[in-house]
Design an enzyme around this catalytic site. Sequence first.
Site, PDB file in Angstrom:
ATOM      1  N   THR A   1     -11.754 -21.570  51.340  1.00 52.57           N
ATOM      2  CA  THR A   1     -11.070 -20.326  50.963  1.00 52.57           C
ATOM      3  C   THR A   1      -9.709 -20.657  50.340  1.00 52.57           C
ATOM      4  OG1 THR A   1      -9.790 -19.996  53.001  1.00 52.57           O
ATOM      5  CG2 THR A   1     -12.079 -19.238  53.027  1.00 52.57           C
TER       6      THR A   1
ATOM      7  N   THR B   1     -12.091 -22.460  55.951  1.00 54.81           N
ATOM      8  CA  THR B   1     -10.831 -21.874  55.483  1.00 54.81           C
ATOM      9  C   THR B   1      -9.947 -22.993  54.939  1.00 54.81           C
ATOM     10  OG1 THR B   1      -9.519 -22.267  57.488  1.00 54.81           O
ATOM     11  CG2 THR B   1     -10.886 -20.262  57.417  1.00 54.81           C
ATOM     12  N   ASP B   2      -8.935 -22.630  54.200  1.00 54.06           N
ATOM     13  CA  ASP B   2      -7.884 -23.596  53.938  1.00 54.06           C
ATOM     14  C   ASP B   2      -7.014 -23.671  55.211  1.00 54.06           C
ATOM     15  OD1 ASP B   2      -6.303 -25.496  52.813  1.00 54.06           O
ATOM     16  OD2 ASP B   2      -5.886 -24.405  50.967  1.00 54.06           O
ATOM     17  N   TYR B   3      -6.108 -24.597  55.232  1.00 48.98           N
ATOM     18  CA  TYR B   3      -5.275 -24.955  56.392  1.00 48.98           C
ATOM     19  C   TYR B   3      -4.580 -23.729  56.998  1.00 48.98           C
ATOM     20  CZ  TYR B   3      -2.733 -28.876  58.635  1.00 48.98           C
ATOM     21  OH  TYR B   3      -2.249 -29.823  59.494  1.00 48.98           O
TER      22      TYR B   3
ATOM     23  N   ALA C   1      -5.391 -20.783  57.215  1.00 52.06           N
ATOM     24  CA  ALA C   1      -5.406 -19.592  56.347  1.00 52.06           C
ATOM     25  C   ALA C   1      -5.758 -18.320  57.108  1.00 52.06           C
ATOM     26  CB  ALA C   1      -6.357 -19.796  55.172  1.00 52.06           C
TER      27      ALA C   1
END
Length: 785
Positions: A276, A309-311, A313
């Site tokens: 994401t 997800t990104d970190y 997120a």
Amino acid sequence: MKRIIRTALVMSIGLASTQCNTAQQGSTAPQTETAEQTQTTAAMGRSTADPRMRQFVDSLLSQMTLEEKIGQLNLVSVGFDVTGPVVSENVDENIRKGNVGGVFNTYTPVAARKLQEFAVNNTRLKIPLLFGYDVIHGHRTIFPIPLGLSTSWDMDAIERSARIAAEEASADGLNWVFSPMVDIARDARWGRIAEGAGEDPYLGSQVARAMVEGYQGNDLTQYNTVMACVKHFALYGAAEAGRDYNTVDMSMNRMFNEYLPPYKAAIDAGAGSVMTSFNEINGVPATGNRWLFTELLRDQWGFDGMVVTDYTAINEMIAHGVGDEAHVGALALKAGVDMDMVGEVFLKHLKQAVAEGKVTEEEITTAARRILEAKYKLGLFEDPYKYADEQRAKTTIMKPEYRQAAREIARKSMVLLKNEKQVLPLKKTGTIALVGPLAKNQRDLIGNWSGAGDWKQAVSLEQGIRNVADSSIKINYAKGANITDDEQMIQRLNAHGGELQIDKRSSEQMIAEAVKVAKSSDVIVAVVGEAQGMTGEAASRADITLPGKQRELLMALKKTGKPLVVVLMNGRPLALAWEDENADAILETWFAGTEAGNAIADVLFGEYNPSGKLTATFPQVVGQIPLYYNHKNTGRPYNGQLLDKYKSRYMDVTNDPLYPFGYGLSYTTFNYSQPKLSKSTISPSESVEVTVNVQNTGNFDGEEVVQLYVQDVVGTITRPVKELKGFEKISLKKGESKTVTFTIEPEDLKFYNNDLDFVLEPGEFKVYVGTNSRDVKEASFTVTE
Ligand code: BGC
């Protein structure tokens, strides 16, 4: 006005379109696919789900508690790198409890095996972990930054770089790479423009495919292939004002025609996972955006892999202002997200969310299924240790042939921006004034996302010159300037691994020394640019000229009257109006990787004739941004007339870029014939061939990227002034000519209209062929009703 022809492959992608089918997939009993689902999957060129995998995963899921399923959705950062603002804690305990589905930032066969053994031996169901990492432009052998890879316009070379990265990563404990990054970027202020393939959806799509195929090969279960992760879905590159993590707001028509194609190309190439993005889309953060992940990605595009997800997120949706932690966790799961990177929101809240009826256990099972399927596809259930092979790591990592490939690919990525009076290539003898903060540098050469790369292995330009030039060559070195003198900037860069060596002398002293060595040399090679940490994540710049006193240095060098060759090392298009006017030659080398110095020297001394072409427009000044070649015409296009006031223009600068998309010179010259079309009128189902003759008219053998652009002259919605629709990189001996043929298919003429139908509208189309997006020759044809 044209009539719209709806073709067989009409895609209706409205915000309120198809219903989600995830609950059905997530049921633990085996399911039969609906005819519609099978059709979509088949249309995407992928096999329908493997029945053995289904059976295996069903059986595993039936033994899992709710907590264990939620555990699979948790991705923790553990090991050598910190790539975000917080770090994962209590990892051992969490693994033991079955609370971890995968880890990232751990590599080396020894470390990965140890962790995998821990997971397999200490958990009830012995489910192996995924091992992810930011393998972005090479793993140990580092290739040019992705923007540089793209300027090679050489898909075989790009695929090869990803294949080598996969060979190294898979021997080094990893089975999952957070690449390719396919975000279209038109704003050079955004530091992450370095990580993608530039501004064009067509080229970006080709690169996306090449990368995915390079990483994944034909068979993910192989010991030497790794799962790709397409990121950042979606539109991350359109952050307002080029400021990282900033708001994105975009029309659906721009989204579908200009920004989404590379993600789609990566999915069609079979990418196993998607990440994401941090931004919002249409007011909903991507990570909680059900339209994006369920309706578009899964239902319309047929994606059947896992979404991470990104970190942190999910947590960040709280700051976006869409709810508290429990709420945003439910939002993400319901949107179609499977795995939570670092944030542990799923871990903390999903059980309670089931109890409160905010999410269903089926939704959790569905997400867990996708993660288990990814592990199955990678062959981890057969052998959890296949990617941690000490022996293979020893014989694979940084082997000479990989370094050789890095050198060859780096040469292809370099773009010759100026070469007046043929000052390049240089003679291999005589005296060179080698000046500039990056001339002896090694740290910056491997770029910003070179996680496991060792900069001490990188070849500096000084070393490269010694390797390539005659042994009699004399090098007079002076640093001339620091990359930056801004104390705060230095502090920030060094706090994040910048390793910036600051010379404490005054800039006057340093420049004076450089001028002195220049005066006693035949030619000046000034190596200037950015520190790697000024590019990449969280590294936006509002001023994109050369930082620090580097321009002052060049100005002083210019005054010596000696030929001035500027070698640029940087991760974004820069504003180089002064340099373009005053340097004799400019070579853009990006951050060219482990073999940078050798590759640059190959180009400088004519061992390799440069063939790279820009994939992102260079503006004259930062205020022109966003500046891109495939723009719209507007109702008042500027016609170059000075006194014509009421036009779309600036008072203080022309609309022209400094260097347009597709631009790049060679040591030789190429002459293009007028393009010829096979037909001047076609029906909507026919294709048309464009042929052009290209001749090498200069004094060197060389390569040329022949580019084809198309313009749909009249549309039901406004259409770009031109769009890349084909290119071919050809090699021509001195004096040789070749005929290049492009076939324009009906698909190439289609676009998404305002109903988001993918249509071909009859009428006139212009065809442009040339050496860059500006210098083209034109023809036209008509599509009948
Ligand atoms: C970046 C991603 C990266 C992830 C893991 C994030 O901050 O946006 O591109 O893959 O960290 O390191």
